[in-house]
Structures are given as C-alpha cells and as structure tokens.
Design a protein around this motif. Structure first.
Motif, PDB file in Angstrom:
ATOM      1  N   HIS A  15      14.160   1.087   3.745  1.00 17.36           N
ATOM      2  CA  HIS A  15      14.083   1.391   2.318  1.00 17.36           C
ATOM      3  C   HIS A  15      13.528   2.801   2.117  1.00 17.36           C
ATOM      4  CE1 HIS A  15      12.786   1.219  -1.885  1.00 17.36           C
ATOM      5  NE2 HIS A  15      13.646   0.222  -2.015  1.00 17.36           N
ATOM      6  N   ILE A  16      14.317   3.661   1.488  1.00 14.44           N
ATOM      7  CA  ILE A  16      13.964   5.081   1.381  1.00 14.44           C
ATOM      8  C   ILE A  16      12.650   5.272   0.631  1.00 14.44           C
ATOM      9  CG2 ILE A  16      14.645   7.263   0.312  1.00 14.44           C
ATOM     10  CD1 ILE A  16      17.566   6.481   0.922  1.00 14.44           C
ATOM     11  N   GLY A  17      12.508   4.622  -0.518  1.00 16.79           N
ATOM     12  CA  GLY A  17      11.320   4.828  -1.341  1.00 16.79           C
ATOM     13  C   GLY A  17      10.056   4.323  -0.676  1.00 16.79           C
ATOM     14  N   LEU A  18      10.103   3.129  -0.116  1.00 15.32           N
ATOM     15  CA  LEU A  18       8.913   2.569   0.520  1.00 15.32           C
ATOM     16  C   LEU A  18       8.594   3.280   1.830  1.00 15.32           C
ATOM     17  CD1 LEU A  18       9.455  -1.216  -0.256  1.00 15.32           C
ATOM     18  CD2 LEU A  18       7.805   0.338  -1.306  1.00 15.32           C
ATOM     19  N   ARG A  19       9.618   3.765   2.524  1.00 14.31           N
ATOM     20  CA  ARG A  19       9.362   4.565   3.719  1.00 14.31           C
ATOM     21  C   ARG A  19       8.582   5.830   3.361  1.00 14.31           C
ATOM     22  NH1 ARG A  19      14.599   5.766   5.807  1.00 14.31           N
ATOM     23  NH2 ARG A  19      14.575   7.784   4.758  1.00 14.31           N
ATOM     24  N   ALA A  20       8.984   6.476   2.265  1.00 13.60           N
ATOM     25  CA  ALA A  20       8.278   7.674   1.807  1.00 13.60           C
ATOM     26  C   ALA A  20       6.839   7.346   1.418  1.00 13.60           C
ATOM     27  CB  ALA A  20       9.018   8.295   0.625  1.00 13.60           C
ATOM     28  N   LEU A  21       6.656   6.220   0.727  1.00 16.83           N
ATOM     29  CA  LEU A  21       5.312   5.839   0.292  1.00 16.83           C
ATOM     30  C   LEU A  21       4.395   5.572   1.488  1.00 16.83           C
ATOM     31  CD1 LEU A  21       3.804   5.335  -2.394  1.00 16.83           C
ATOM     32  CD2 LEU A  21       4.333   2.925  -2.129  1.00 16.83           C
ATOM     33  N   LEU A  22       4.917   4.921   2.516  1.00 12.52           N
ATOM     34  CA  LEU A  22       4.126   4.651   3.714  1.00 12.52           C
ATOM     35  C   LEU A  22       3.761   5.944   4.434  1.00 12.52           C
ATOM     36  CD1 LEU A  22       6.043   1.519   5.038  1.00 12.52           C
ATOM     37  CD2 LEU A  22       3.695   1.557   4.193  1.00 12.52           C
ATOM     38  N   GLU A  23       4.687   6.885   4.485  1.00 12.81           N
ATOM     39  CA  GLU A  23       4.394   8.156   5.152  1.00 12.81           C
ATOM     40  C   GLU A  23       3.355   8.957   4.380  1.00 12.81           C
ATOM     41  OE1 GLU A  23       7.747  10.470   6.376  1.00 12.81           O
ATOM     42  OE2 GLU A  23       8.816   8.728   7.185  1.00 12.81           O
ATOM     43  N   VAL A  24       3.475   9.004   3.060  1.00 17.29           N
ATOM     44  CA  VAL A  24       2.497   9.724   2.245  1.00 17.29           C
ATOM     45  C   VAL A  24       1.114   9.099   2.394  1.00 17.29           C
ATOM     46  CG1 VAL A  24       1.825  10.179  -0.153  1.00 17.29           C
ATOM     47  CG2 VAL A  24       4.153  10.652   0.585  1.00 17.29           C
ATOM     48  N   ALA A  25       1.079   7.766   2.570  1.00 13.25           N
ATOM     49  CA  ALA A  25      -0.196   7.061   2.723  1.00 13.25           C
ATOM     50  C   ALA A  25      -0.677   7.022   4.174  1.00 13.25           C
ATOM     51  CB  ALA A  25      -0.060   5.631   2.198  1.00 13.25           C
ATOM     52  N   SER A  26       0.057   7.688   5.079  1.00  9.89           N
ATOM     53  CA  SER A  26      -0.320   7.792   6.500  1.00  9.89           C
ATOM     54  C   SER A  26      -0.404   6.432   7.188  1.00  9.89           C
ATOM     55  CB  SER A  26      -1.662   8.529   6.653  1.00  9.89           C
ATOM     56  OG  SER A  26      -1.579   9.822   6.092  1.00  9.89           O
ATOM     57  N   VAL A  27       0.520   5.539   6.862  1.00 13.92           N
ATOM     58  CA  VAL A  27       0.589   4.232   7.515  1.00 13.92           C
ATOM     59  C   VAL A  27       1.609   4.312   8.648  1.00 13.92           C
ATOM     60  CG1 VAL A  27       1.201   1.802   7.245  1.00 13.92           C
ATOM     61  CG2 VAL A  27      -0.033   2.980   5.428  1.00 13.92           C
ATOM     62  N   LYS A  28       1.201   3.887   9.842  1.00 13.12           N
ATOM     63  CA  LYS A  28       2.103   3.841  10.983  1.00 13.12           C
ATOM     64  C   LYS A  28       2.959   2.584  10.883  1.00 13.12           C
ATOM     65  CE  LYS A  28      -1.102   6.380  13.955  1.00 13.12           C
ATOM     66  NZ  LYS A  28      -1.879   6.388  15.217  1.00 13.12           N
ATOM     67  N   ARG A  29       4.257   2.783  10.714  1.00 11.87           N
ATOM     68  CA  ARG A  29       5.143   1.641  10.437  1.00 11.87           C
ATOM     69  C   ARG A  29       5.140   0.618  11.561  1.00 11.87           C
ATOM     70  NH1 ARG A  29       9.296   5.319   9.086  1.00 11.87           N
ATOM     71  NH2 ARG A  29      10.603   4.366  10.693  1.00 11.87           N
ATOM     72  N   ASP A  30       4.976   1.058  12.809  1.00 17.80           N
ATOM     73  CA  ASP A  30       5.012   0.120  13.933  1.00 17.80           C
ATOM     74  C   ASP A  30       3.915  -0.933  13.842  1.00 17.80           C
ATOM     75  OD1 ASP A  30       7.148   1.458  14.946  1.00 17.80           O
ATOM     76  OD2 ASP A  30       6.053   2.520  16.512  1.00 17.80           O
ATOM     77  N   PHE A  31       2.825  -0.597  13.149  1.00 18.89           N
ATOM     78  CA  PHE A  31       1.680  -1.508  13.066  1.00 18.89           C
ATOM     79  C   PHE A  31       1.565  -2.163  11.686  1.00 18.89           C
ATOM     80  CE2 PHE A  31       0.675   1.457  16.448  1.00 18.89           C
ATOM     81  CZ  PHE A  31       0.216   0.625  17.461  1.00 18.89           C
ATOM     82  N   LEU A  32       2.625  -2.066  10.897  1.00 22.08           N
ATOM     83  CA  LEU A  32       2.586  -2.571   9.526  1.00 22.08           C
ATOM     84  C   LEU A  32       2.355  -4.079   9.492  1.00 22.08           C
ATOM     85  CD1 LEU A  32       3.249  -1.484   6.538  1.00 22.08           C
ATOM     86  CD2 LEU A  32       5.384  -2.734   6.855  1.00 22.08           C
ATOM     87  N   ARG A  33       1.449  -4.500   8.604  1.00 28.18           N
ATOM     88  CA  ARG A  33       1.142  -5.918   8.420  1.00 28.18           C
ATOM     89  C   ARG A  33       1.038  -6.196   6.923  1.00 28.18           C
ATOM     90  NH1 ARG A  33      -4.311  -6.812  11.370  1.00 28.18           N
ATOM     91  NH2 ARG A  33      -4.700  -4.705  10.636  1.00 28.18           N
ATOM     92  N   SER A  34       0.829  -7.467   6.596  1.00 28.25           N
ATOM     93  CA  SER A  34       0.663  -7.833   5.187  1.00 28.25           C
ATOM     94  C   SER A  34      -0.548  -7.128   4.575  1.00 28.25           C
ATOM     95  CB  SER A  34       0.529  -9.348   5.037  1.00 28.25           C
ATOM     96  OG  SER A  34      -0.467  -9.855   5.898  1.00 28.25           O
ATOM     97  N   PHE A  35      -1.555  -6.815   5.404  1.00 25.41           N
ATOM     98  CA  PHE A  35      -2.718  -6.053   4.937  1.00 25.41           C
ATOM     99  C   PHE A  35      -2.284  -4.762   4.239  1.00 25.41           C
ATOM    100  CE2 PHE A  35      -5.351  -2.352   5.820  1.00 25.41           C
ATOM    101  CZ  PHE A  35      -6.565  -2.715   5.245  1.00 25.41           C
TER     102      PHE A  35
END
Length: 582
Positions: free
Chosen positions: A263-283
């Motif tokens: 998802h383009i928008g949520l991918r951008a939001l995660l990158e701006v928030a410095s979240v590593k996608r490989d470790f993404l959890r419900s947290f």
C-alpha cells in the motif's frame, strides 16, 4: 517518550494491587505446539487442538461472510451500480471511520458508481450523521447513502434521508440507542446479533467483508486480492475492538501486506515514522500508524488521512505522510499539556470512584476536544478510575470518557442521561454533550451510580497473569514460539508470566529503563522495566521476589532478540499484593 504509570505515581510499589493467576489445565509437551505456548492458550480457554490452531493460524472461511444482512447490503449496492446513482459515503473522523470510507470508495469507484465521500469534522460537525448533511446531499442529487462507522444512533438524520427518497445502507458497529433508524439495510452485528458468529468487528472490518462479497457477486474475484485489507487492519487495531475471532484474520492478513509494502500511502507513513517493515506488529498499528491517521481528525480536518489511504501517487503519499506526522506531533504536544493540567487537578482534588475534570474556559487554556479521550485513557492507566474529561465548544460541554473492566461507560452515561444533551459509547469508552450548568449534577449522579456499580475491589489495580512458569520455560526457543500470539491487543493482550521466588543479583539504571539480573535454580536471566529500583531499595532485606514478566519480540532495535519485561514485582509474602488463582 511516553511515561508509564509507574514513572508518574510516587512510590507506586506501596499501592495495594491484585494479581489474578489463571488456573490452566495440565499441559504436556505432546503435540505440534511448544509447551509454553500451549500453556498460555489453555489459560485463555483454548483447550482443543483445533481451537488452538484456528486461533494461531486462522480459518479458511468465516460463516459471517454469508450472513443475510451482508447479502442484502450487496444487493443494495448492486442497485447503485445498475442505476449509476450518485452515492454518498458518510464516514467518521477517526482511523476506523476513515479506513472504512476509503475501502468503500476504493470499491465503488472501480465498479463505476458515481461516488462522493464525506468525512465530518470533529469540531464543526461532531459525531454521527447530521440532518443538515442529508439536506445538502439531497440538493446534490444523492440517491444512495452508505454510512460507515456511524448511523446507528443518528435516528433523525437517517429518517430524514429515507423521507428524501434515498436508499440507505448503514455499516456500523456501535451499540444502538433506545430507537433504531429506518433504513433499507442495517449491517451492524451489535444492532441485530442474530446469525452472526462474531459481533465485535470494527467498521473497517465490516466494510472490507462487504466489499469482498460485492466484488465476488459482480464477478470481479480478481479484485479481491487487490482490495486493501491493510485498511481494515488499521481500523480494527486503532478502534480497539477485540483481536479475537474474525478480527485476528483481518489484522494478520493486513500486517503481511504492510510488511511487503504493497500500500503506497501506508508504506510512506511507516517510512516517515521510521518503522522497519520487517518487524511490523499490531503494536505499530496501535501506537504508530493509528495515531497518525487519527491526528488529522483530532487536530482539524480528517481528509488528508483519507487521501493518503487512496492515493496512487508516491510523491503525494510522502507529502501527506509528512503532514500527518507533523499533525501527530502537534497532537502529542497538546496531549502533554492537557495531561499535565489534569494531573495537577487530580493532586488538588480528592476524587471518589470516578474522575471528572473540567477544562479551563479561557480560550488560550481550553482543552482540545481531539485529545481529551486520549488523556482520559492515560488517567485510567495512572489512577485506575473511570475518567471523564469535559471541554467546551460553541457554548456546550463536550466530554470524553474511558472506563475500567467491570464498569460500563455506556451504561454509566445512560444512567445520567437526564443531565446530558446526548451521549453513548461502548463498555470502555464513550462521548457526550452537556449544558455547562448541568455538569455538577452530572458529576454527582455519576458518583452515585459508581457507588452501587463499582465495588471497592474493582478499584484496585488488577493484573491478569496467564500462567506460573519455571525458569527453564523462558529459554529463547520457547519465547520465539510466542510470535504466533500476534496480533496482540484488546481481547488478546501480551502474555504475562509469573516467576516465583527469584534472587535479585543486580540492578542497573540505563536511562529511563532499569535492568535486573535475576537468578533461580542456577539459571541467570536479564529482565527490564521502568522505575523498578525504588521498589527494590524499599525492600532491600528481602531475599526472594515474585516477578510478573511479559515477553516482547524483536523490534529491529534490539538486535532481533526477545526481551523479558517486568510488568510488576513484589517481595515474596508481600502484604501489598493479593495473589488469586482463578
């Protein structure tokens, strides 16, 4: 850094508290699942092997996907497709309502339905569907009205839409009031639980199920794989519905695609928030993504969040993600300001069973309606009391409430309704409007209701413990199996394990976090937690301690290791902690 309740309450360890240890059945190492994981599942009532596997890995088909109300909703939208009728999607200003509206818009626009989406302003429009919105829609020629995350309690407005000749579909998950609105289809398990296998869906979860059923009905099964379940996952976690049943499957699928960056928008939001996608959890959905989607509606206009969820332009997505990140920072500053004032007020006033706090009326000190619910939740966490915060808007009191287990906010507000303009919600949260002169009467009525419906025992901080464990059960291999408990959240909290009679060998303070080196039966472990050393120093002569530990998985910032976090601790035979086996 968000402060925990232990860093705010001085000498927290002197507070009387209750540890409730679940009595699980005897668990052996037989079977496909590790013993520690099975022990936790059994303590949560999942005894049968198939039940355990369904919970951990999901089911291939949900009975609710064939519910008659879902089929009726699909048929109504088919009429909109055939007639090319102008359709208004009316969402809400929070992450669930925004995500649900985006899912409906994504689907209907691809099916050629002339679609307009409306997201109300928290400040200008308030919650729910307003009659003036319906009148404006009628002038525009709207023939179909679909409400998502609202409508169930908007009786006047929905009845007005019916009078105007619109075909009305309500997609909602809120509890109904005394009267239901007239509409063609009401897709809400809480309004009519008959035939529903599971009733705790979020609005975004229901919207996703509806859109999938619609795409299959019209022969576009190929679009079902593209339908962004990520949005349903965000809405489900952010709205704090129980992460059990069908919700687990929705969130599990959503997290898988979020890790892939689909998802383009949520991918951008995660990158701006410095979240590593490989470790993404419900947290991360609960505390990183959800607050940023919510920030726009809390601070002003929810539309940027809606556009982020629908855009296919990567550059625009990063622009919106940066804007939402900045809005969230503004929200955090306002939340900190209001929390500081609320804590000062709590120190000045002797509250009873409930906390009711009122904003200063000066315009430069007025609390934002967008953050009082968050602050109420923090007060519940800190003081373990149902908390009601009231600010002012257009001469009216606007309130938000958060509750504790065993005390229903919705029922409490209902008991005080003669003092309110309006109000409602769930067991754990609610909102209301009130005339300023009625606030003292409301406060008294609320305290009287709590006096008979909130026993003393419920006012003690309670910790639910999944199981007593031996030290050898905390090996890394056993802890790694707990990753299958994800998604973690309401209804499926992070496991808490009780380790008895340990020796405390060493305590080290590292910034805001304390690290303890403990020993039992010759096995040494390192555990961490906030503001622990004061409790230890206060009981320096005690050789044995009981620890409540919560395993926390890899985050990308801890070298891929599992950590054991101290949720609570006390000396063995402490008179401050009552331990109950339930």
């Amino acid at each position: 850094m968000r402060r925990s309740w232990r860093s705010i309450i001085p000498e927290w360890w002197k507070e009387k508290r209750v540890w409730e240890v679940r009595r699980g059945a005897e668990v052996t190492g037989k079977g496909d699942l590790p013993t520690l994981l099975k022990k936790i599942l059994v303590s949560r009532g999942l005894v049968d092997d198939q039940e355990q596997k369904d919970f951990l890995f999901g089911r291939t088909e949900e009975k609710d996907d064939r519910h008659p109300q879902l089929e009726a909703a699909v048929s109504l939208i088919e009429d909109a497709i055939k007639e090319k009728g102008l359709t208004l999607i009316h969402g809400d200003y929070d992450a669930d309502g925004i995500s649900a509206a985006a899912l409906m818009h994504w689907t209907l626009s691809r099916l050629g339905v002339p679609t307009r989406s409306f997201l109300p302003s928290r400040f200008r429009d308030g919650y729910g569907v307003q009659p003036r919105t319906i009148m404006a829609a009628q002038k525009e020629g709207v023939r179909f009205l679909i409400t998502v995350d609202c409508g169930t309690t908007s009786v006047e407005a929905i009845n007005k839409a019916m009078e105007c000749g619109m075909k009305v579909l309500i997609v909602d998950h809120h509890r109904p009031g005394d009267e239901l609105p007239r509409c063609h289809v009401h897709l809400n398990p809480k309004a009519d639980g008959r035939g529903w296998e599971f009733v705790h869906y979020s609005a975004a979860g229901l919207a996703w199920k509806l859109c999938r059923a619609l795409l299959k009905r019209v022969g576009r099964d190929d679009w079902c794989d593209e339908l962004p379940v990520e949005l349903a996952a965000v809405g489900t976690v952010a709205d704090m519905v129980p992460l059990v049943g069908g919700n687990r499957d929705i969130v599990r699928q959503g997290i898988r695609f979020l890790r892939e960056g689909r998802h383009i928008g949520l991918r951008a939001l995660l990158e701006v928030a410095s979240v590593k996608r490989d470790f993404l959890r419900s947290f991360h959905l609960a505390f990183i993504v959800g607050p940023r989607i919510n920030a726009a509606g809390r601070m002003g206009d929810p539309k940027p969040s809606f556009h982020l969820l629908l855009t296919r332009d990567e550059s625009y997505a990063y622009h919106l993600a940066s804007y939402l990140n900045a809005e969230n920072q503004k929200r955090q500053r306002e939340e900190d300001r209001v929390l500081e004032q609320a804590l000062e007020a709590c120190q000045r006033e002797n509250f009873g069973r409930t906390i009711v706090l009122i904003s200063p009326k000066q315009s430069d000190q007025l609390w934002s309606p967008g953050v009082i619910g968050i602050v109420a939740a923090r007060l519940v966490e800190i003081f373990h009391r149902p908390s009601f915060l009231i600010t002012f808007q257009d001469g009216k009191g606007v309130g938000s409430a958060r509750g504790i287990e065993g005390f229903s906010i919705a029922e409490a507000l209902s008991s005080c309704r003669k003092h309110l303009i309006s109000g409602g919600g769930h067991d754990m949260a609610g909102g209301f409007q009130i005339e300023p002169e009625n606030i003292p009467y409301f406060t008294n009525a609320l305290e009287q209701y709590a006096a008979t419906n909130l026993p003393d025992d419920f006012l003690m901080r309670r910790l639910s413990i999944d199981a007593e464990v031996e030290v050898h059960e905390l090996r890394p291999a056993s802890l790694c199996s707990l990753v299958h408990m994800e998604p973690i959240g309401l209804g499926n909290p992070r496991p808490v394990l009780w380790l008895k009679n340990v020796h405390l060998l060493k305590a080290i303070r590292k910034g805001y976090k304390d690290t303890l080196l403990i020993e039992r039966e010759g096995v040494h472990l390192e555990v961490t937690g906030e503001n622990l050393i004061g409790a230890i120093e206060n009981e320096i002569g005690n050789p044995y301690w009981h620890l409540c530990l919560s395993p926390d998985g890899p985050t990308g910032g801890n070298d891929g290791k599992w950590e054991l976090r101290v949720v609570d601790l006390c000396p063995a035979h402490s008179d401050r902690v009552t331990i109950r086996v339930i």
